[in-house]
Design a protein around this motif. Sequence first.
Motif, PDB file in Angstrom:
ATOM      1  N   VAL A  55     -28.791  47.717  16.541  1.00 58.32           N
ATOM      2  CA  VAL A  55     -29.305  46.832  15.498  1.00 58.32           C
ATOM      3  C   VAL A  55     -29.996  45.652  16.159  1.00 58.32           C
ATOM      4  O   VAL A  55     -29.377  44.910  16.931  1.00 58.32           O
ATOM      5  N   GLU A  56     -31.273  45.490  15.831  1.00 56.48           N
ATOM      6  CA  GLU A  56     -32.092  44.439  16.422  1.00 56.48           C
ATOM      7  C   GLU A  56     -32.280  43.277  15.455  1.00 56.48           C
ATOM      8  O   GLU A  56     -32.240  43.467  14.236  1.00 56.48           O
ATOM      9  N   SER A  57     -32.551  42.135  16.016  1.00 56.45           N
ATOM     10  CA  SER A  57     -32.887  40.966  15.207  1.00 56.45           C
ATOM     11  C   SER A  57     -33.734  40.015  16.040  1.00 56.45           C
ATOM     12  O   SER A  57     -33.744  40.099  17.275  1.00 56.45           O
ATOM     13  N   GLY A  58     -34.464  39.142  15.340  1.00 57.52           N
ATOM     14  CA  GLY A  58     -35.156  38.076  16.043  1.00 57.52           C
ATOM     15  C   GLY A  58     -36.659  38.165  16.093  1.00 57.52           C
ATOM     16  O   GLY A  58     -37.306  37.269  16.623  1.00 57.52           O
ATOM     17  N   GLY A  59     -37.262  39.197  15.568  1.00 57.77           N
ATOM     18  CA  GLY A  59     -38.711  39.264  15.591  1.00 57.77           C
ATOM     19  C   GLY A  59     -39.316  38.282  14.615  1.00 57.77           C
ATOM     20  O   GLY A  59     -38.617  37.577  13.893  1.00 57.77           O
ATOM     21  N   GLY A  60     -40.640  38.211  14.610  1.00 62.70           N
ATOM     22  CA  GLY A  60     -41.308  37.322  13.675  1.00 62.70           C
ATOM     23  C   GLY A  60     -42.700  36.965  14.121  1.00 62.70           C
ATOM     24  O   GLY A  60     -43.272  37.609  15.009  1.00 62.70           O
ATOM     25  N   LEU A  61     -43.233  35.928  13.490  1.00 60.19           N
ATOM     26  CA  LEU A  61     -44.587  35.448  13.762  1.00 60.19           C
ATOM     27  C   LEU A  61     -44.508  34.121  14.507  1.00 60.19           C
ATOM     28  O   LEU A  61     -43.753  33.224  14.111  1.00 60.19           O
ATOM     29  N   VAL A  62     -45.299  34.006  15.564  1.00 68.32           N
ATOM     30  CA  VAL A  62     -45.282  32.784  16.360  1.00 68.32           C
ATOM     31  C   VAL A  62     -46.685  32.529  16.895  1.00 68.32           C
ATOM     32  O   VAL A  62     -47.463  33.477  17.084  1.00 68.32           O
ATOM     33  N   GLN A  63     -46.989  31.292  17.136  1.00 74.09           N
ATOM     34  CA  GLN A  63     -48.288  30.963  17.717  1.00 74.09           C
ATOM     35  C   GLN A  63     -48.262  31.201  19.227  1.00 74.09           C
ATOM     36  O   GLN A  63     -47.200  31.157  19.855  1.00 74.09           O
ATOM     37  N   TYR A  85     -18.368  62.887  24.462  1.00 75.80           N
ATOM     38  CA  TYR A  85     -18.469  63.980  25.408  1.00 75.80           C
ATOM     39  C   TYR A  85     -19.903  64.399  25.678  1.00 75.80           C
ATOM     40  O   TYR A  85     -20.162  65.300  26.480  1.00 75.80           O
ATOM     41  N   ARG A  86     -20.853  63.762  25.000  1.00 72.27           N
ATOM     42  CA  ARG A  86     -22.250  64.185  25.109  1.00 72.27           C
ATOM     43  C   ARG A  86     -22.872  63.726  26.421  1.00 72.27           C
ATOM     44  O   ARG A  86     -22.467  62.717  26.994  1.00 72.27           O
ATOM     45  N   PRO A  87     -23.840  64.460  26.934  1.00 73.24           N
ATOM     46  CA  PRO A  87     -24.510  64.028  28.175  1.00 73.24           C
ATOM     47  C   PRO A  87     -25.305  62.753  27.918  1.00 73.24           C
ATOM     48  O   PRO A  87     -25.598  62.415  26.776  1.00 73.24           O
ATOM     49  N   PRO A  88     -25.655  62.041  28.983  1.00 75.40           N
ATOM     50  CA  PRO A  88     -26.409  60.788  28.814  1.00 75.40           C
ATOM     51  C   PRO A  88     -27.750  61.026  28.121  1.00 75.40           C
ATOM     52  O   PRO A  88     -28.420  62.028  28.386  1.00 75.40           O
ATOM     53  N   GLU A  89     -28.103  60.098  27.255  1.00 74.17           N
ATOM     54  CA  GLU A  89     -29.398  60.166  26.593  1.00 74.17           C
ATOM     55  C   GLU A  89     -29.802  58.785  26.129  1.00 74.17           C
ATOM     56  O   GLU A  89     -29.025  57.842  26.184  1.00 74.17           O
ATOM     57  N   ASP A  90     -31.045  58.689  25.686  1.00 77.35           N
ATOM     58  CA  ASP A  90     -31.584  57.434  25.171  1.00 77.35           C
ATOM     59  C   ASP A  90     -31.272  57.287  23.685  1.00 77.35           C
ATOM     60  O   ASP A  90     -31.377  58.236  22.916  1.00 77.35           O
ATOM     61  N   TYR A  91     -30.924  56.058  23.323  1.00 78.23           N
ATOM     62  CA  TYR A  91     -30.733  55.696  21.931  1.00 78.23           C
ATOM     63  C   TYR A  91     -31.671  54.534  21.615  1.00 78.23           C
ATOM     64  O   TYR A  91     -31.915  53.675  22.478  1.00 78.23           O
ATOM     65  N   TRP A  92     -32.152  54.509  20.359  1.00 75.30           N
ATOM     66  CA  TRP A  92     -33.178  53.537  19.988  1.00 75.30           C
ATOM     67  C   TRP A  92     -32.817  52.779  18.730  1.00 75.30           C
ATOM     68  O   TRP A  92     -32.197  53.331  17.812  1.00 75.30           O
ATOM     69  N   GLY A  93     -33.246  51.514  18.711  1.00 80.28           N
ATOM     70  CA  GLY A  93     -33.147  50.748  17.496  1.00 80.28           C
ATOM     71  C   GLY A  93     -34.303  51.063  16.572  1.00 80.28           C
ATOM     72  O   GLY A  93     -35.197  51.849  16.908  1.00 80.28           O
ATOM     73  N   GLN A  94     -34.310  50.416  15.410  1.00 80.53           N
ATOM     74  CA  GLN A  94     -35.327  50.715  14.408  1.00 80.53           C
ATOM     75  C   GLN A  94     -36.636  49.982  14.676  1.00 80.53           C
ATOM     76  O   GLN A  94     -37.664  50.319  14.091  1.00 80.53           O
ATOM     77  N   GLY A  95     -36.608  49.006  15.553  1.00 79.63           N
ATOM     78  CA  GLY A  95     -37.806  48.247  15.897  1.00 79.63           C
ATOM     79  C   GLY A  95     -37.900  46.952  15.118  1.00 79.63           C
ATOM     80  O   GLY A  95     -37.490  46.867  13.963  1.00 79.63           O
ATOM     81  N   THR A  96     -38.450  45.943  15.772  1.00 81.64           N
ATOM     82  CA  THR A  96     -38.668  44.651  15.131  1.00 81.64           C
ATOM     83  C   THR A  96     -40.062  44.158  15.510  1.00 81.64           C
ATOM     84  O   THR A  96     -40.476  44.244  16.666  1.00 81.64           O
ATOM     85  N   GLN A  97     -40.780  43.662  14.513  1.00 87.34           N
ATOM     86  CA  GLN A  97     -42.173  43.266  14.722  1.00 87.34           C
ATOM     87  C   GLN A  97     -42.255  41.882  15.352  1.00 87.34           C
ATOM     88  O   GLN A  97     -41.594  40.936  14.898  1.00 87.34           O
ATOM     89  N   TYR A 128     -41.163  45.871  18.839  1.00 88.78           N
ATOM     90  CA  TYR A 128     -40.240  45.894  19.971  1.00 88.78           C
ATOM     91  C   TYR A 128     -39.006  46.726  19.613  1.00 88.78           C
ATOM     92  O   TYR A 128     -38.398  46.523  18.561  1.00 88.78           O
ATOM     93  N   TYR A 129     -38.655  47.625  20.519  1.00 88.60           N
ATOM     94  CA  TYR A 129     -37.537  48.531  20.302  1.00 88.60           C
ATOM     95  C   TYR A 129     -36.444  48.305  21.338  1.00 88.60           C
ATOM     96  O   TYR A 129     -36.721  48.258  22.542  1.00 88.60           O
ATOM     97  N   CYS A 130     -35.247  48.196  20.844  1.00 88.95           N
ATOM     98  CA  CYS A 130     -34.091  48.138  21.731  1.00 88.95           C
ATOM     99  C   CYS A 130     -33.760  49.554  22.203  1.00 88.95           C
ATOM    100  O   CYS A 130     -33.831  50.514  21.414  1.00 88.95           O
ATOM    101  N   ASN A 131     -33.386  49.662  23.451  1.00 90.66           N
ATOM    102  CA  ASN A 131     -33.047  50.954  24.033  1.00 90.66           C
ATOM    103  C   ASN A 131     -31.721  50.855  24.774  1.00 90.66           C
ATOM    104  O   ASN A 131     -31.450  49.876  25.470  1.00 90.66           O
ATOM    105  N   ALA A 132     -30.925  51.892  24.617  1.00 94.03           N
ATOM    106  CA  ALA A 132     -29.684  51.998  25.384  1.00 94.03           C
ATOM    107  C   ALA A 132     -29.585  53.420  25.923  1.00 94.03           C
ATOM    108  O   ALA A 132     -29.831  54.378  25.182  1.00 94.03           O
ATOM    109  N   TYR A 133     -29.250  53.521  27.175  1.00 90.44           N
ATOM    110  CA  TYR A 133     -29.104  54.837  27.805  1.00 90.44           C
ATOM    111  C   TYR A 133     -27.663  54.967  28.272  1.00 90.44           C
ATOM    112  O   TYR A 133     -27.152  54.120  29.011  1.00 90.44           O
ATOM    113  N   GLY A 134     -27.004  56.037  27.817  1.00 86.41           N
ATOM    114  CA  GLY A 134     -25.628  56.221  28.222  1.00 86.41           C
ATOM    115  C   GLY A 134     -24.975  57.426  27.582  1.00 86.41           C
ATOM    116  O   GLY A 134     -25.635  58.240  26.938  1.00 86.41           O
ATOM    117  N   ASN A 135     -23.658  57.497  27.770  1.00 85.96           N
ATOM    118  CA  ASN A 135     -22.871  58.619  27.254  1.00 85.96           C
ATOM    119  C   ASN A 135     -22.175  58.241  25.971  1.00 85.96           C
ATOM    120  O   ASN A 135     -21.475  57.218  25.921  1.00 85.96           O
TER     121      ASN A 135
END
Length: 120
Positions: free
Chosen positions: A5-13, A103-115, A93-100
Amino acid sequence: QVHLVESGGGLVQAGGSLRLSCAASGSMFSISRMGWYRQAPGKQRELVAQTTGGGSTDYADSVKGRFTISRDNAKNTVTLQMNGLKPEDTAVYYCNAYGNYWYRPPEDYWGQGTQVTVSS
């Protein structure tokens, strides 16, 4: 189930700052690496910054000296402090986590993205 779960995106100069945060939930999730990727319209997703559990970090050349990634291993959170933002940093911007997960083998997990939008 693993959720990012991501947070913090937005519009900035241009020249401004934003802070992105990501929390990974899910018991029995062993994370070896967390990071942030971004994707601008019409472009491929690219690595922005990542950090391992041991504290090593890696940054895209375009953000070195401006962005700082940090991680709380105990809380499974990762934060991206972005300073000196430029219009070319505009992307989803997407958050990424790589791990186990369980019992599953390691893989990438992704957030939903924040603009992140940087105006000139």
